[in-house]
Design a protein around this motif. Structure first.
Motif, PDB file in Angstrom:
ATOM      1  N   ARG A 196       0.828  -1.134   0.086  1.00  0.00           N
ATOM      2  CA  ARG A 196      -0.029   0.119   0.047  1.00  0.00           C
ATOM      3  C   ARG A 196       0.666   1.231   0.043  1.00  0.00           C
ATOM      4  O   ARG A 196       0.210   2.421  -0.302  1.00  0.00           O
ATOM      5  CB  ARG A 196      -0.902   0.004   1.159  1.00  0.00           C
ATOM      6  CG  ARG A 196      -0.346   0.214   2.335  1.00  0.00           C
ATOM      7  CD  ARG A 196      -1.356   0.172   3.564  1.00  0.00           C
ATOM      8  NE  ARG A 196      -2.703   0.780   3.304  1.00  0.00           N
ATOM      9  CZ  ARG A 196      -2.880   2.113   3.814  1.00  0.00           C
ATOM     10  NH1 ARG A 196      -1.909   2.641   4.557  1.00  0.00           N
ATOM     11  NH2 ARG A 196      -3.961   2.443   3.512  1.00  0.00           N
ATOM     12  N   PHE A 197       2.136   1.193   0.214  1.00  0.00           N
ATOM     13  CA  PHE A 197       3.075   2.337   0.446  1.00  0.00           C
ATOM     14  C   PHE A 197       3.424   2.954  -1.046  1.00  0.00           C
ATOM     15  O   PHE A 197       3.680   4.155  -0.991  1.00  0.00           O
ATOM     16  CB  PHE A 197       4.330   1.890   1.018  1.00  0.00           C
ATOM     17  CG  PHE A 197       3.987   1.860   2.525  1.00  0.00           C
ATOM     18  CD1 PHE A 197       3.040   2.684   3.397  1.00  0.00           C
ATOM     19  CD2 PHE A 197       4.903   0.984   3.269  1.00  0.00           C
ATOM     20  CE1 PHE A 197       2.971   2.284   4.479  1.00  0.00           C
ATOM     21  CE2 PHE A 197       4.828   0.471   4.596  1.00  0.00           C
ATOM     22  CZ  PHE A 197       3.839   1.275   5.341  1.00  0.00           C
ATOM     23  N   THR A 198       2.943   2.148  -2.035  1.00  0.00           N
ATOM     24  CA  THR A 198       3.161   2.794  -3.528  1.00  0.00           C
ATOM     25  C   THR A 198       2.377   3.743  -3.502  1.00  0.00           C
ATOM     26  O   THR A 198       2.719   5.062  -4.452  1.00  0.00           O
ATOM     27  CB  THR A 198       2.931   1.580  -4.561  1.00  0.00           C
ATOM     28  OG1 THR A 198       3.617   0.395  -4.246  1.00  0.00           O
ATOM     29  CG2 THR A 198       3.170   2.053  -5.843  1.00  0.00           C
ATOM     30  N   SER A 199       0.961   3.713  -3.080  1.00  0.00           N
ATOM     31  CA  SER A 199       0.353   5.109  -3.389  1.00  0.00           C
ATOM     32  C   SER A 199       0.020   5.926  -1.968  1.00  0.00           C
ATOM     33  O   SER A 199      -0.766   6.491  -1.791  1.00  0.00           O
ATOM     34  CB  SER A 199      -1.001   4.523  -3.816  1.00  0.00           C
ATOM     35  OG  SER A 199      -1.632   3.570  -3.055  1.00  0.00           O
ATOM     36  N   HIS A 200       0.604   5.664  -0.935  1.00  0.00           N
ATOM     37  CA  HIS A 200       0.494   6.173   0.590  1.00  0.00           C
ATOM     38  C   HIS A 200       1.991   6.266   0.937  1.00  0.00           C
ATOM     39  O   HIS A 200       2.699   5.469   1.647  1.00  0.00           O
ATOM     40  CB  HIS A 200      -0.233   5.282   1.379  1.00  0.00           C
ATOM     41  CG  HIS A 200      -1.478   4.837   1.062  1.00  0.00           C
ATOM     42  ND1 HIS A 200      -1.915   3.980   0.056  1.00  0.00           N
ATOM     43  CD2 HIS A 200      -2.897   5.599   1.403  1.00  0.00           C
ATOM     44  CE1 HIS A 200      -3.256   3.899  -0.053  1.00  0.00           C
ATOM     45  NE2 HIS A 200      -3.740   4.794   0.673  1.00  0.00           N
ATOM     46  N   ALA A 201       2.418   7.740   0.553  1.00  0.00           N
ATOM     47  CA  ALA A 201       3.894   7.816   1.176  1.00  0.00           C
ATOM     48  C   ALA A 201       3.746   8.513   2.431  1.00  0.00           C
ATOM     49  O   ALA A 201       3.186   9.339   2.734  1.00  0.00           O
ATOM     50  CB  ALA A 201       4.437   8.888   0.145  1.00  0.00           C
ATOM     51  N   PHE A 202       4.673   7.865   3.299  1.00  0.00           N
ATOM     52  CA  PHE A 202       4.791   8.238   4.641  1.00  0.00           C
ATOM     53  C   PHE A 202       6.338   8.555   5.004  1.00  0.00           C
ATOM     54  O   PHE A 202       7.179   8.087   4.303  1.00  0.00           O
ATOM     55  CB  PHE A 202       4.213   7.431   5.726  1.00  0.00           C
ATOM     56  CG  PHE A 202       2.770   6.958   5.717  1.00  0.00           C
ATOM     57  CD1 PHE A 202       1.877   8.080   6.533  1.00  0.00           C
ATOM     58  CD2 PHE A 202       2.119   5.981   4.780  1.00  0.00           C
ATOM     59  CE1 PHE A 202       0.647   7.893   6.445  1.00  0.00           C
ATOM     60  CE2 PHE A 202       0.929   5.938   4.900  1.00  0.00           C
ATOM     61  CZ  PHE A 202       0.028   6.951   5.659  1.00  0.00           C
ATOM     62  N   GLY A 203       6.534   9.487   6.160  1.00  0.00           N
ATOM     63  CA  GLY A 203       7.926  10.019   6.353  1.00  0.00           C
ATOM     64  C   GLY A 203       8.661   8.675   7.242  1.00  0.00           C
ATOM     65  O   GLY A 203       9.694   8.773   7.430  1.00  0.00           O
TER      66      GLY A 203
END
Length: 328
Positions: A196-203
């Motif tokens: 899911r991080f492909t479309s949800h970028a977190f720091g």
């Protein structure tokens, strides 16, 4: 290509420090100046006889420096501790698999009580995700786009991306974890948390990279902020980032080490119980990845595996092997 998990964090801090150099904020600024939602935040002070949280005003406001060094009062939603504040995060959906963006994370986080008074403790937390939203606030662009334009493209980090893009999926090794018996088990594709991080970028997590790309990032820091003529940070900013930033007397939890602005700093190898140089700095990731930058030895060491949770003894053995090889 490797899932970096928390080795995302130093990149996030560098992104925010580029905006610091542009004069967008001072480290001593209150967080509420940039993010007004934190103006009325309260601190957890125990529970009453009915099991309800007792809240009090913070002893002082959260500063931007607190957000860099994990002293803001934030928790991490039960990933590492199980406090009443962590449980409140879980109930509110302040978890990576429940959130859509740093904006939503910050909006929810601002309604949560702080675990402790700002500046009084070091607690690993969602602070880097707040940093990511600060990047968006100060730059006027998305966190992912700012990282691409300001760090990845100038450094030639062509294979540093968020999540597992479809066109690169075949380049990722299988990720493993241990089952209840300790046996090695491969993550199924449908349970890989990185999808899911492909479309949800977190720091705090979400970047993927190669050894070559992360070496470029680390070499830039070792060089004092530039690589091949492309300057990302000034030399003094890198020195500040890699210096101990915790207030005097603040326990860090690991002997011989402390914390700077987004990186762990080795202060005493003898107390840490392994080879190394005072002033070296770096950070690990959940999938047993780790890096260190040693200015004294002009050395960078990076290990990239894909086993969760982090195999700390493996990282320490790798570090011993690297340093025992230095004979001149």
């Amino acid at each position: 290509m490797f899932r970096l998990f928390s080795m995302t964090k130093p990149i996030t801090s560098v992104a925010l420090l580029t905006l610091y150099e542009q004069g967008r904020f001072q480290l001593t600024d209150p967080l509420e100046r940039a993010l007004p939602a934190f103006r009325d935040v309260k601190v957890y002070a125990g529970t009453d006889s009915d099991g309800h949280m007792i809240l009090k005003p913070p002893a002082r406001p959260i500063t931007l420096q607190d957000v860099f060094r994990h002293t803001a009062g934030f928790a991490y939603g039960g990933y590492f501790e199980d406090t009443p504040v962590d449980k409140a995060y879980q109930a509110a959906g302040v978890l990576y698999d429940k959130l859509d963006s740093p904006v939503e994370l910050v909006r929810k986080l601002a309604t949560m009580p702080l675990l402790y008074d700002p500046g009084s403790r070091w607690v690993y937390s969602f602070a880097h995700d707040v940093q990511a939203h600060l990047v968006e606030t100060f730059s006027g662009t998305s966190f992912a786009e700012y990282c691409r334009r300001t760090i990845f493209e100038p450094l030639g980090m062509r294979d540093t991306v968020f999540g597992i893009p479809e066109d690169r999926a075949a380049r990722f090794p299988t990720a493993y974890h241990a089952d209840a018996s300790g046996a090695l088990v491969a993550y199924r594709q449908d349970e890989d948390p990185y999808n899911r991080f492909t479309s949800h970028a977190f720091g705090g997590v979400s970047l993927s990279s190669t050894g070559e790309d992360y070496l470029r990032f680390a070499q830039m820091l070792l060089n004092g902020g530039d690589l091949n003529g492309r300057r990302i940070l000034g030399r003094k900013t890198v020195e500040l980032m890699s210096s101990v930033a915790l207030p005097a007397g603040t326990p860090y939890g690991t002997a011989g080490k402390s914390y700077g602005l987004g990186v762990e700093v080795l202060t005493d190898p003898a107390q840490a119980g392994n080879l190394g140089s005072p002033g070296s700095y770096g950070w690990p990731g959940l999938a047993s990845t780790w890096f260190t930058i040693d200015p004294h030895e002009d050395l960078i060491a990076i290990v990239l595996t894909q086993y969760a949770p982090r195999d700390v003894p493996f990282d320490e053995e790798f570090k011993t092997l690297v340093y025992q090889a230095l004979i001149r």
